[in-house]
Design a protein around this motif. Sequence first.
Motif, PDB file in Angstrom:
ATOM      1  N   VAL A 161     -35.856  74.437  50.364  1.00 30.80           N
ATOM      2  CA  VAL A 161     -34.536  73.948  50.982  1.00 30.80           C
ATOM      3  C   VAL A 161     -35.355  72.445  51.345  1.00 30.80           C
ATOM      4  O   VAL A 161     -35.334  70.864  50.782  1.00 30.80           O
ATOM      5  N   ARG A 162     -35.956  72.871  52.871  1.00 31.42           N
ATOM      6  CA  ARG A 162     -36.675  71.335  53.697  1.00 31.42           C
ATOM      7  C   ARG A 162     -37.381  70.849  52.823  1.00 31.42           C
ATOM      8  O   ARG A 162     -37.803  69.407  53.052  1.00 31.42           O
ATOM      9  N   LEU A 163     -38.307  70.984  52.128  1.00 30.70           N
ATOM     10  CA  LEU A 163     -39.620  70.187  51.230  1.00 30.70           C
ATOM     11  C   LEU A 163     -39.013  69.392  50.034  1.00 30.70           C
ATOM     12  O   LEU A 163     -39.737  68.734  49.509  1.00 30.70           O
ATOM     13  N   THR A 164     -38.172  69.942  49.783  1.00 25.48           N
ATOM     14  CA  THR A 164     -37.320  69.114  48.404  1.00 25.48           C
ATOM     15  C   THR A 164     -36.489  68.446  48.738  1.00 25.48           C
ATOM     16  O   THR A 164     -36.257  67.775  47.739  1.00 25.48           O
ATOM     17  N   GLY A 165     -35.562  68.788  49.460  1.00 29.36           N
ATOM     18  CA  GLY A 165     -33.844  68.252  49.884  1.00 29.36           C
ATOM     19  C   GLY A 165     -33.389  69.023  48.534  1.00 29.36           C
ATOM     20  O   GLY A 165     -31.546  68.281  49.113  1.00 29.36           O
ATOM     21  N   MET A 166     -33.181  70.428  47.529  1.00 33.06           N
ATOM     22  CA  MET A 166     -32.706  70.309  47.243  1.00 33.06           C
ATOM     23  C   MET A 166     -31.285  71.860  48.156  1.00 33.06           C
ATOM     24  O   MET A 166     -32.198  72.320  48.792  1.00 33.06           O
TER      25      MET A 166
ATOM     26  N   LEU B 100     -31.274  76.358  44.528  1.00 38.18           N
ATOM     27  CA  LEU B 100     -33.287  76.672  43.937  1.00 38.18           C
ATOM     28  C   LEU B 100     -32.779  78.614  44.128  1.00 38.18           C
ATOM     29  O   LEU B 100     -33.338  79.086  42.319  1.00 38.18           O
ATOM     30  N   LYS B 101     -31.767  79.359  44.707  1.00 35.92           N
ATOM     31  CA  LYS B 101     -31.450  80.552  44.082  1.00 35.92           C
ATOM     32  C   LYS B 101     -31.241  80.823  42.597  1.00 35.92           C
ATOM     33  O   LYS B 101     -31.931  81.610  41.579  1.00 35.92           O
ATOM     34  N   PHE B 102     -30.335  79.895  42.087  1.00 37.51           N
ATOM     35  CA  PHE B 102     -29.956  79.697  40.357  1.00 37.51           C
ATOM     36  C   PHE B 102     -30.648  79.789  39.336  1.00 37.51           C
ATOM     37  O   PHE B 102     -31.230  80.413  38.779  1.00 37.51           O
TER      38      PHE B 102
ATOM     39  N   LEU C 228     -37.832  79.442  38.437  1.00 40.33           N
ATOM     40  CA  LEU C 228     -38.366  79.333  39.524  1.00 40.33           C
ATOM     41  C   LEU C 228     -39.490  80.408  39.999  1.00 40.33           C
ATOM     42  O   LEU C 228     -38.855  81.914  39.613  1.00 40.33           O
ATOM     43  N   GLU C 229     -40.915  80.483  39.579  1.00 40.95           N
ATOM     44  CA  GLU C 229     -42.088  81.650  39.995  1.00 40.95           C
ATOM     45  C   GLU C 229     -41.572  82.373  41.315  1.00 40.95           C
ATOM     46  O   GLU C 229     -42.240  81.310  41.658  1.00 40.95           O
ATOM     47  N   PHE C 230     -41.889  83.784  41.594  1.00 41.26           N
ATOM     48  CA  PHE C 230     -42.381  84.194  42.657  1.00 41.26           C
ATOM     49  C   PHE C 230     -42.513  85.873  42.821  1.00 41.26           C
ATOM     50  O   PHE C 230     -42.618  86.310  42.489  1.00 41.26           O
ATOM     51  N   GLU C 231     -43.217  85.811  44.408  1.00 45.23           N
ATOM     52  CA  GLU C 231     -43.611  86.646  44.457  1.00 45.23           C
ATOM     53  C   GLU C 231     -42.718  87.504  45.841  1.00 45.23           C
ATOM     54  O   GLU C 231     -42.487  86.907  46.501  1.00 45.23           O
ATOM     55  N   GLN C 232     -42.321  88.995  45.800  1.00 43.73           N
ATOM     56  CA  GLN C 232     -41.650  89.652  46.302  1.00 43.73           C
ATOM     57  C   GLN C 232     -42.960  90.418  47.352  1.00 43.73           C
ATOM     58  O   GLN C 232     -43.401  91.424  47.080  1.00 43.73           O
TER      59      GLN C 232
ATOM     60  N   ARG D 250     -42.986  72.287  39.341  1.00 41.06           N
ATOM     61  CA  ARG D 250     -41.796  72.162  39.363  1.00 41.06           C
ATOM     62  C   ARG D 250     -40.286  72.044  39.337  1.00 41.06           C
ATOM     63  O   ARG D 250     -40.009  71.306  38.510  1.00 41.06           O
ATOM     64  N   ILE D 251     -40.037  72.210  41.091  1.00 38.00           N
ATOM     65  CA  ILE D 251     -38.888  71.455  41.062  1.00 38.00           C
ATOM     66  C   ILE D 251     -38.522  69.796  40.676  1.00 38.00           C
ATOM     67  O   ILE D 251     -37.409  69.411  40.503  1.00 38.00           O
ATOM     68  N   HIS D 252     -39.899  69.110  41.367  1.00 30.20           N
ATOM     69  CA  HIS D 252     -39.432  68.362  40.734  1.00 30.20           C
ATOM     70  C   HIS D 252     -39.625  67.394  38.512  1.00 30.20           C
ATOM     71  O   HIS D 252     -39.413  66.613  38.763  1.00 30.20           O
ATOM     72  N   TYR D 253     -39.725  68.371  38.267  1.00 30.32           N
ATOM     73  CA  TYR D 253     -40.401  68.294  37.425  1.00 30.32           C
ATOM     74  C   TYR D 253     -38.927  68.557  36.943  1.00 30.32           C
ATOM     75  O   TYR D 253     -38.637  67.793  35.534  1.00 30.32           O
ATOM     76  N   ILE D 254     -37.733  69.805  37.303  1.00 30.99           N
ATOM     77  CA  ILE D 254     -36.986  69.504  36.915  1.00 30.99           C
ATOM     78  C   ILE D 254     -35.279  69.018  37.344  1.00 30.99           C
ATOM     79  O   ILE D 254     -34.978  68.819  36.771  1.00 30.99           O
ATOM     80  N   LYS D 255     -35.858  68.313  37.916  1.00 32.10           N
ATOM     81  CA  LYS D 255     -35.154  67.317  38.818  1.00 32.10           C
ATOM     82  C   LYS D 255     -35.477  66.311  37.861  1.00 32.10           C
ATOM     83  O   LYS D 255     -34.381  65.800  36.890  1.00 32.10           O
TER      84      LYS D 255
END
Length: 79
Positions: free
Chosen positions: A14-19, A24-26, A33-37, A54-59
């Motif tokens: 959130v802080r790094l992208t401004g989203m 981001l949760k959606f 968005l891929e993640f590791e748990q 990937r977030i910038h591409y989605i934007k």
Amino acid sequence: MIENSPYVTIGELVRLTGMRYSTLKFYTEEGMLEFEQAEENLTRRYKRVDTIQRIHYIKTLRAEGKTVPQIKDILSQTK
């Protein structure tokens, strides 16, 4: 420190992208968005560089008027 870490949390994204957190949760829940748990505390960790790109591409795709289903289709083709 965060900028040097290979993994970040959704809050750091959130802080790094401004989203927004909810956006981001959606995107995460929709498989965009891929993640590791981490098993010890169930925290989702995202690969910092790949996820930010990937977030910038989605934007960009959203700015072009693409819908979420269209974006999911595009992203599935670029894996």
